[in-house]
Design an enzyme around this catalytic site. Structure first.
Site, PDB file in Angstrom:
ATOM      1  CG  HIS A   1       6.054  11.908   7.293  1.00 14.66           C
ATOM      2  ND1 HIS A   1       6.326  12.106   5.964  1.00 14.66           N
ATOM      3  CD2 HIS A   1       6.074  10.580   7.486  1.00 14.66           C
ATOM      4  CE1 HIS A   1       6.507  10.944   5.379  1.00 14.66           C
ATOM      5  NE2 HIS A   1       6.361   9.995   6.274  1.00 14.66           N
TER       6      HIS A   1
ATOM      7  CB  SER B   1       8.923   7.300   6.509  1.00 18.79           C
ATOM      8  OG  SER B   1       7.601   7.481   6.106  1.00 18.79           O
TER       9      SER B   1
ATOM     10  CG  MET C   1       1.961   3.234   1.191  1.00 22.72           C
ATOM     11  SD  MET C   1       1.446   3.095   2.911  1.00 22.72           S
ATOM     12  CE  MET C   1       1.781   1.348   3.239  1.00 22.72           C
ATOM     13  CB  SER C   2       4.648   8.882  -0.873  1.00 21.63           C
ATOM     14  OG  SER C   2       5.976   8.410  -0.940  1.00 21.63           O
TER      15      SER C   2
ATOM     16  CG  ASN D   1       9.393  -3.045   4.303  1.00 24.40           C
ATOM     17  OD1 ASN D   1       9.465  -1.823   4.131  1.00 24.40           O
ATOM     18  ND2 ASN D   1       8.446  -3.775   3.764  1.00 24.40           N
TER      19      ASN D   1
ATOM     20  CG  HIS E   1       1.673   9.952   3.059  1.00 27.96           C
ATOM     21  ND1 HIS E   1       2.200  10.569   4.182  1.00 27.96           N
ATOM     22  CD2 HIS E   1       2.702   9.334   2.441  1.00 27.96           C
ATOM     23  CE1 HIS E   1       3.496  10.319   4.228  1.00 27.96           C
ATOM     24  NE2 HIS E   1       3.830   9.576   3.186  1.00 27.96           N
TER      25      HIS E   1
ATOM     26  CG  HIS F   1       5.245   3.380  10.668  1.00 24.22           C
ATOM     27  ND1 HIS F   1       5.590   3.826   9.404  1.00 24.22           N
ATOM     28  CD2 HIS F   1       5.388   4.465  11.478  1.00 24.22           C
ATOM     29  CE1 HIS F   1       5.913   5.106   9.461  1.00 24.22           C
ATOM     30  NE2 HIS F   1       5.809   5.521  10.703  1.00 24.22           N
TER      31      HIS F   1
ATOM     32  CE1 TYR G   1      -0.514   7.354   5.640  1.00 21.06           C
ATOM     33  CE2 TYR G   1       0.599   6.758   3.608  1.00 21.06           C
ATOM     34  CZ  TYR G   1       0.640   7.197   4.917  1.00 21.06           C
ATOM     35  OH  TYR G   1       1.841   7.484   5.500  1.00 21.06           O
ATOM     36  CD  GLU G   2      -0.913  12.008   6.300  1.00 17.56           C
ATOM     37  OE1 GLU G   2      -0.896  12.631   7.376  1.00 17.56           O
ATOM     38  OE2 GLU G   2      -0.170  12.299   5.347  1.00 17.56           O
TER      39      GLU G   2
HETATM   40  N1  HPA Z   1       4.801  -1.270   1.243  1.00 20.81           N
HETATM   41  C1  HPA Z   1       4.289  -0.042   1.011  1.00 20.81           C
HETATM   42  N2  HPA Z   1       4.851   1.067   1.453  1.00 20.81           N
HETATM   43  C2  HPA Z   1       5.983   0.952   2.162  1.00 20.81           C
HETATM   44  C3  HPA Z   1       6.561  -0.296   2.453  1.00 20.81           C
HETATM   45  C4  HPA Z   1       5.935  -1.465   1.970  1.00 20.81           C
HETATM   46  O1  HPA Z   1       6.388  -2.604   2.188  1.00 20.81           O
HETATM   47  N3  HPA Z   1       7.688  -0.047   3.176  1.00 20.81           N
HETATM   48  C5  HPA Z   1       7.775   1.303   3.315  1.00 20.81           C
HETATM   49  N4  HPA Z   1       6.751   1.910   2.703  1.00 20.81           N
END
Ligand code: HPA
Length: 285
Positions: free
Chosen positions: A65, A34, A218-219, A242, A87, A256, A89-90
């Site tokens: 993406h 990302s 998440m990947s 983050n 991903h 996001h 989750y998509e």
């Molecule tokens: N958690 C999960 N996936 C992420 C995060 C997070 O805090 N930051 C960027 N991708």
């Protein structure tokens, strides 16, 4: 899960299509996470192939993406850069998440450099840090969402592959040397793959810290498992976009947009380390 109609045929068909667009063999697959896709602009003599044009491929639906391969030379190495990925989750099945890696293998790839945006769990990590992945915990995989589940085609890899030392020791040394040379403070740690798409609760983050995770995303783990199954060497980086709030009253919840804001601060460091790593790989040939 390997529940493609016929996975082997799907891979060959996709690779055959790619060859019609550009027959050059690939040596390194670079997956950019990302907001980290800018390195693709440095590819020389590029051919761009949108995933949407490749038979069997899923379309990436996430902002940040763009969803294409950029094929060409990067710092002297024949590469295919994935600008964007799909991903779990998509809603895409895991065989489609892993398909680009298997097509890369069919195109001649021996090494994969994979990157992601991640939340920092290690107490010392700060926003915009870059972390070398030393290992991963695939919570999704351990819980039954594993791209290798289903019938195994021996032409693609072993039924029971080992994922010990999944992140190649020599490539990690190249990355550490490259970071030192470029004056990048490269952190190291374990990445945990969760399915997403929601960010984690503070209690989940405390749990992830206890089980040994330094960063969460998440990947990546699915692609790494498929790469190791295919015998591809792997190097991985997490951009810390983050930091985890381990209690509900600590600061703002993650978003996001926070991830996308941090990415441009990480990209120059990531690019310098990848450049140094590719140059070392090139020299070691
Ligand atoms: N958690 C999960 N996936 C992420 C995060 C997070 O805090 N930051 C960027 N991708």
């Amino acid at each position: 899960m390997n529940d493609a109609p016929d996975l082997y045929e799907t891979i060959q068909t996709a690779a055959a299509y790619v060859r019609t667009r550009d027959p050059r063999p690939w040596r390194v697959l670079l997956i950019l996470g990302s907001g980290l896709g800018g390195l693709a602009d440095k590819v020389q003599n590029p051919t761009r192939i949108s995933y949407a044009d490749i038979p069997g491929f899923a379309r990436s639906t996430v902002a940040g993406h763009s969803g294409q391969f950029v094929i060409g030379d990067l710092f002297g190495v024949p590469v295919a850069v994935m600008q964007g990925r799909v991903h779990f989750y998509e809603g895409h099945p895991l065989w489609q998440v892993g398909l680009p890696v298997r097509v890369a293998k069919a195109m001649g790839v021996e090494t994969m450099i994979v990157t992601n945006a991640a939340g920092g769990i290690h107490r010392d990590f700060q926003v915009a840090d870059l972390m070398l992945m030393t290992d991963h915990i695939s919570l999704a995989g351990l819980a039954g969402h594993n791209p290798l589940m289903g019938p195994n085609d021996e032409r693609l890899g072993l039924r029971f592959p080992a994922v010990t030392g999944a992140y190649d020791a020599q490539l990690q040394r190249f990355a550490v040397d490259a970071a030192r040379e470029a004056n990048v403070d490269l952190k190291q740690g374990v990445y945990v793959c969760v399915s997403g798409p929601m960010f984690e609760t503070p209690a989940e983050l405390r749990f992830l810290r206890i089980i040994g995770a330094d960063a969460v995303g998440m990947s990546t783990a699915h692609e790494v498992v498929v790469a190791r199954h295919a015998g591809i060497r792997v190097l991985g980086f997490s951009g810390i976009t983050n930091v985890a709030r381990l209690s509900a009253d600590e600061g703002e919840p993650p978003s996001h947009s926070e991830v996308m804001e941090a990415a441009p601060r990480i990209a120059p460091k990531l690019h310098a380390v990848i450049e140094g790593t590719l140059r070392r790989m090139h020299g070691a040939r």
